[in-house]
Design an enzyme around this catalytic site. Structure first.
Site, PDB file in Angstrom:
ATOM      1  CD  GLU B  60      -2.860  -8.474  -9.771  1.00 49.29           C
ATOM      2  OE1 GLU B  60      -1.882  -8.262 -10.581  1.00 49.29           O
ATOM      3  OE2 GLU B  60      -3.623  -9.569  -9.965  1.00 49.29           O
ATOM      4  CG  HIS B 129      -4.099 -19.027  -5.139  1.00 48.00           C
ATOM      5  ND1 HIS B 129      -3.003 -19.495  -5.827  1.00 48.00           N
ATOM      6  CD2 HIS B 129      -5.216 -18.669  -5.825  1.00 48.00           C
ATOM      7  CE1 HIS B 129      -3.609 -18.984  -6.887  1.00 48.00           C
ATOM      8  NE2 HIS B 129      -4.518 -18.671  -6.947  1.00 48.00           N
TER       9      HIS B 129
HETATM   10  C1  LIG Z   1      -0.737 -11.818 -10.704  1.00 45.80           C
HETATM   11  C2  LIG Z   1      -1.746 -12.519 -10.804  1.00 45.80           C
HETATM   12  N1  LIG Z   1      -3.040 -12.021 -10.376  1.00 45.80           N
HETATM   13  C3  LIG Z   1      -4.305 -12.685 -10.218  1.00 45.80           C
HETATM   14  C4  LIG Z   1      -4.255 -14.231 -10.524  1.00 45.80           C
HETATM   15  C5  LIG Z   1      -5.740 -15.000 -10.541  1.00 45.80           C
HETATM   16  N2  LIG Z   1      -5.695 -15.335 -11.636  1.00 45.80           N
HETATM   17  C6  LIG Z   1      -5.688 -16.538 -11.997  1.00 45.80           C
HETATM   18  S1  LIG Z   1      -5.568 -17.104 -13.657  1.00 45.80           S
HETATM   19  C7  LIG Z   1      -6.414 -15.462 -13.887  1.00 45.80           C
HETATM   20  C8  LIG Z   1      -7.186 -15.291 -15.401  1.00 45.80           C
HETATM   21  C9  LIG Z   1      -5.705 -15.417 -16.325  1.00 45.80           C
HETATM   22  O1  LIG Z   1      -6.263 -14.901 -17.712  1.00 45.80           O
HETATM   23  P1  LIG Z   1      -5.584 -15.529 -18.836  1.00 45.80           P
HETATM   24  O2  LIG Z   1      -4.127 -14.687 -18.823  1.00 45.80           O
HETATM   25  O3  LIG Z   1      -6.059 -15.025 -20.086  1.00 45.80           O
HETATM   26  O4  LIG Z   1      -5.026 -16.938 -18.766  1.00 45.80           O
HETATM   27  P2  LIG Z   1      -6.198 -18.238 -18.747  1.00 45.80           P
HETATM   28  O5  LIG Z   1      -6.754 -18.371 -17.633  1.00 45.80           O
HETATM   29  O6  LIG Z   1      -7.130 -17.715 -19.939  1.00 45.80           O
HETATM   30  O7  LIG Z   1      -5.184 -19.298 -19.353  1.00 45.80           O
HETATM   31  C10 LIG Z   1      -6.496 -14.781 -12.721  1.00 45.80           C
HETATM   32  C11 LIG Z   1      -7.066 -13.478 -12.518  1.00 45.80           C
HETATM   33  C12 LIG Z   1      -2.939 -14.721 -10.892  1.00 45.80           C
HETATM   34  N3  LIG Z   1      -2.891 -15.898 -11.073  1.00 45.80           N
HETATM   35  N4  LIG Z   1      -1.696 -13.858 -10.976  1.00 45.80           N
END
Ligand SMILES: Cc1ncc(C[n+]2csc(CCOP(=O)(O)OP(=O)(O)O)c2C)c(N)n1
Ligand SMILES: Cc1ncc(C[n+]2csc(CCOP(=O)(O)OP(=O)(O)O)c2C)c(N)n1
Ligand SMILES: [Mg+2]
Ligand SMILES: [Mg+2]
Lengths: 329, 329, 329, 329
Positions: B60, B129
């Site tokens: 972000e 959220h």
């Molecule tokens: C700081 C932050 N930004 C955005 C989000 C929204 N979000 C939730 S899960 C996700 C993707 C996460 O990807 P990854 O780290 O690869 O974990 P996975 O979901 O594949 O287990 C996003 C963008 C968040 N939870 N935290």
């Protein structure tokens, strides 16, 4: 990549039982979501070997783990009550209902990247106390892009702290594939830039994950400093129950990756008897968990006020009182 | 006249903005192929290409820092941060850079950036959220802040925000994404000035001041009160910086009583600002102190307790009653 | 009785805290050998060793994330962020983690963290070195916020903050670091409750409410006004969360007029909260609307314009006059 | 490490002239600070070769540079009026008085790490426009610990953006030596983890710096993506005029490093005539600059309001008016 474990490998049998519990609980959670019992859920299907293999390497008498929002398998392997863990998805309490301190598992954390710094701080605390404990922190390929991850790794490198950075590279961060997320392509490769070790491991091979994590934890405990373990795996399900993966990836890809499903390959490596036994065990855990979840009550609104501070402020007590009066009226 | 949801209206506004100005860029996490987790950017990458509508890595601070650089290079960035609670990692870039670069450079570098931020609670979402950051943003010199309450407002305010040469934080009430309204975005409309509020219901006994999703709730309260012969005026503040102090004064000088309603925690929330502006201008007219109905001073709770936390119809009605029955002591 | 500057008083408080509780850790950028850029940690590393008083890499988010982990491991972190404006990179850890971990874990994980933050303006410093973030912090559920106005206050409030089991943001008015006062930190003092304010000058015509460096300025205003026979009460709010609403009401119900003064920009500043709290409790007694004298809604300017930006004696006197001459229109 | 440039190297002569201007201006700025003309100053002594060598490699018709708060040498090499640049240290205006847009030099930025992301955004903008321009962004060894640096490098790596990350590793971040700042010991080595090139260069060798930067810029302009250039140099002076380096480093170290002073070695490499000529030129620049600085007037308070927005808000115009009236009264 390792060859499959031998069938007489008792260790693997134990890992498989935990993985199967995770798989069946995961399926049940999705079913419960469809039935409207759980408002939403983040499936772990496909990542059971990575989670169980790593968490099983912990020494719960002195280590501590730091999960994201998708670590059901780690919780299962650590012996956390699945009802208390899944309570989070029931919208009962954001951090679940288990006791983080005694479970040695921090509350689920939805800020991608954030808890990795906690692990570094905890590791420093353990080092200062000379407990010999190590921190194991989970994060995803997506999370690897966050600034906090860098600050954490640099800090841990400078102070040679006992922490294992465990990345589940499951190919996707919601709709973004790793290739467009991780410059250079490898999270483990980042370790060299911080002066410590990084290893990649087949994240669908529970034994390989277990061994890599155990080695990294031992290294940490003996003062060797941090390690990145990057477990290459795949999220077989949607990002969450409200996600639609068909918008960003092909069914072909999913089918191809399903061939490496750690549960399927695990089953093939065990005797039918072992598998049946594990299924029976998993089914009983599922039954208990479902009953437990259905019996869970909404916490009293008082809890909303109770846990804000350890030493409540007069102002908040007044808000609590006013809220109570309005409830009674 | 087509019936559009807020989500569709915003999607249309983005499409029209891209059509009208080929310097507009849309980016953020999962805004491309997926079309955003709320589908607000659905179809835009197909239409305008992956150069103008693109996914970013999961970072972000980078999203906002990038926006500054793109603006310096003459582009008009419309970044999205996926959820309110994940704008905290970007606060440094927003406060120290986005909001100040025009000032720091004595006007040499324009910052026509519109940050789209799905905001506020009410959808039983996971932790982080359901946050309301308007008070934080409104405090930052250099930012403008706006929150639409419905589809037609959403369309016009987003067009206005993107056209504005200064940084605007555009807070989308996610609980209203699926609310529908009849209006034709193709119809030319002379937009009211930035910083103007809107009386959405006329009344004479008290003014309810709200924004985002709370506007609908206040209308509901007004309808209920009307059954008892109490006529409440409902004012949609919509611009949270600059705030329409004149509009507030105009309304309250007629009704002589005011209740301000918001989702964010009470203390240091924007309600204090609104209350002060009203009191400073209408002190002689006011028959009762301005009442504030807000979230409690507790972290935004899990879904099970959401309704206890958010200003309810009952809590708002109680505040109205307090204002109406107030007697100088 | 020794004469101590605020900087010395804080240094003494840190020393005593380290002596009394060997779980207290002090860390931040340049706090070790250098003793901090304001020398507040001078000599502490020599005395308590580089394990308990240590320098961190240049990473504010890490400093606060580390604090969370250290607290989880049973330590009592007293981190410093070098300047107000550099706490923005750490806001995510402060808001989403420090302030919520106790809540998220349902009390399982205590967060006895005291963030020391050199704050406010008035020293002709570079950009980002003169910010006032109290309104942001006061809005965050889970945080307590305090700002001392002088040496003896500084000593006792810092001891109290460190002893408190909850996270406290301790805002040090850097323009007052060299102000001296006679007091003996060795003398035992029963600390007034957290959240209490302090009347530093009695008066009957109006109450001036201030904190940090503005307390001294308000005393100056009161002295000038006294020459004209106007007796101003000066209330040092000191705790900015929780705010002493009763103390405010007690004073203003006597004086019937109030002026609140702060350095932060006007809009959504804490003045709105203070003004609302007073008006809600003293509506019937108030003879004039509460006046706010604050920074303008502009980025904190360069030294040459600092005196134009900060509430000056003249601006405060004008507000007092407005309050005194107010006639219900 | 390179050997010294040959004496007939006209390019080096030109670089040396710029370095000498920087050195003499730096000395004059320190003198002016001692005389109370400049309130404070951040010396560049020792880093002239790194700054001039890198900035001289820019193509000002299409590139853009992003400085920190210590880039006098870069400003000199880019032809920015030293008076307009140093106005920042006169506390006239935080961002100095030069036009950032036409100078191709962003305003000085005091948030360590922050502007690096702007460079990445600008580079993306340039790439989208196909200008063939590249971004050159400055940061220190201390800044390398910031999360923003990682987010920037990862982003630039994923999109293969035309940006050169130029790290002046001057051995210290205030009181913290590189060894306790940069895990692994090398900022350049981080590049491999992002899939692009990183090079270390003798930062006291202007020609070497120039060539490495030019190569990296060419690589960027031709679509090859980003590069880290780590210039190994030393801050010979204090961190700022209020710093006391004797608290954290030895005079021996300073003496040893002074032997690599790029001005001394540069002088030894040139003819006496060239040096005298350069001194004469530098002296005239210093005279002009000092006169200019002494003649600079405090900007009108109006500027504080003028530059907040491009399109001012009614609320701010009202504050401006009120301020003006209070000035006239
Ligand atoms: C700081 C932050 N930004 C955005 C989000 C929204 N979000 C939730 S899960 C996700 C993707 C996460 O990807 P990854 O780290 O690869 O974990 P996975 O979901 O594949 O287990 C996003 C963008 C968040 N939870 N935290
Ligand atoms: C984000 C941030 N944190 C803290 C500071 C305070 N500070 C100013 S300079 C400095 C050290 C910077 O070191 P380095 O990046 O090596 O640059 P150098 O001063 O050596 O040129 C610090 C800690 C800052 N300016 N920005
Ligand atoms: Mg992933
Ligand atoms: Mg440095």
């Amino acid at each position: 990549m390792r060859t499959l474990p031998l069938m007489d490998d008792a260790e693997f049998r134990e890992l498989f039982r935990l993985m199967l519990v995770t798989r069946r609980l995961d399926e049940e959670a999705i079913a419960l979501q469809r039935q409207g019992v759980l408002p939403a859920y983040a499936p772990v299907r496909g990542q059971e070997a990575a989670q169980v293999g790593s968490a099983a390497a912990l020494d719960l008498s002195r280590d501590f783990a730091f999960p994201t929002y998708r670590e059901l398998g780690a919780a299962v392997a650590m012996g956390v009550d699945p009802v208390a863990y899944l309570a989070m998805h029931l919208n009962i309490w954001h951090g679940g209902l288990y006791d983080a301190s005694t479970s040695r598992l921090s509350p689920p954390n939805a800020v991608v990247g954030g808890p990795v710094l906690h692990a570094v701080g905890w590791a420093m605390g353990a080092q200062l106390d000379g407990t010999g404990g190590a921190a194991l922190t989970y994060f995803g390929d997506g999370a690897s892009s966050q600034g906090d991850i860098h600050e954490a790794m640099n800090f841990a490198g400078v102070y040679r702290l006992p922490v294992v950075f465990f990345c589940q590279n499951n190919g996707w961060a919601i709709s973004l594939p790793t290739a467009r997320q991780v410059a250079g392509g490898s999270v483990a490769a980042r370790a060299a830039g911080y002066g410590f070790e990084g290893v990649r491991v087949d994240g669908n091979d529970a034994t390989a994950v277990f061994e890599a994590t155990r080695k990294a934890l031992d290294h940490a405990r003996s003062g060797g400093g941090p390690t990145i373990v990057e477990a290459m795996t795949y999220r077989l399900g949607p990002h969450s129950t409200s996600d639609d993966p068909s918008r960003y990836r092909s069914a072909d890809e999913e089918r191809a990756r399903a061939e490496h499903d750690p549960i399927t390959t695990g089953m093939a490596a065990l005797t039918a008897e072992d598998v049946a036994d594990a299924e029976e065990h998993a089914a009983s855990v599922v039954t208990r968990t479902t009953e437990g979840l259905r019996a869970l009550k909404t916490p009293p609104g008082d809890d909303m006020f109770r846990f804000v501070h350890r030493e409540p402020t007069a102002a908040l007590l007044a808000q609590h009182r006013a809220w109570k009066e309005s409830q009674d009226a | 006249m087509p019936e559009l949801s807020l989500q569709q209206a915003l999607n249309t506004a983005l499409r029209h903005a891209c059509e009208d100005d080929d310097r507009v860029l849309i980016f953020g996490e999962d805004v491309g192929e997926l079309g955003g987790v709320f589908r607000v950017t659905d179809g835009l990458q197909d239409k305008f290409g992956a150069q103008r509508v693109f996914d970013t890595p999961l970072a972000e601070s980078a999203i906002m820092g990038l926006s500054v650089g793109l603006a310096m290079a003459g582009w008009r960035p419309v970044p999205e941060i996926q959820f309110d609670g994940f704008s905290y990692p970007a606060i440094d870039q927003i406060v120290n850079q986005v909001a100040r670069m025009h000032y720091r450079s004595r006007g040499s570098l324009g910052m026509p950036i519109t940050l789209r931020l799905p905001s506020f609670g009410g959808i039983r979402a996971p932790e982080h959220h359901g946050e309301s950051l308007e008070s934080l943003f409104a405090h930052v010199p250099g930012l403008k802040v706006v929150a639409p309450s419905g589809p037609s407002e959403g369309y016009h305010l987003l067009r206005q925000a993107i056209a504005d040469p200064d940084p605007v934080v555009f807070m989308e009430p996610k609980s209203r994404y699926w609310q529908r309204e009849d209006f034709d975005p193709a119809e030319p409309v002379e937009p009211p000035p930035i910083g103007s509020s809107r009386v959405v219901r006329r009344g004479r006994h008290a003014t309810l001041v709200a924004w985002g999703a709370m506007v609908a709730r206040c209308r509901q309260v007004a309808e209920l009160a009307a059954e008892d012969g109490v006529e409440l005026e409902v004012l949609d503040l919509r611009w949270l910086k600059p705030i329409d102090a004149d509009g507030l004064a105009e309304s309250v000088s007629r009704t002589r009583r005011a209740v301000v309603v918001h989702e964010a925690p009470l203390t240091a929330g924007l309600g204090g600002e609104v209350s002060s502006l009203i009191t400073e201008r209408c002190f002689g007219d006011l028959r009762a102190p301005v009442q504030r109905v807000a979230g409690f001073d507790v972290p935004y709770p899990s879904g099970a307790l959401e309704d206890e936390y958010l200003p309810s119809v009952d809590r708002i009605l109680t505040a109205v009653q307090t204002a109406l029955e107030y007697r100088r002591g």
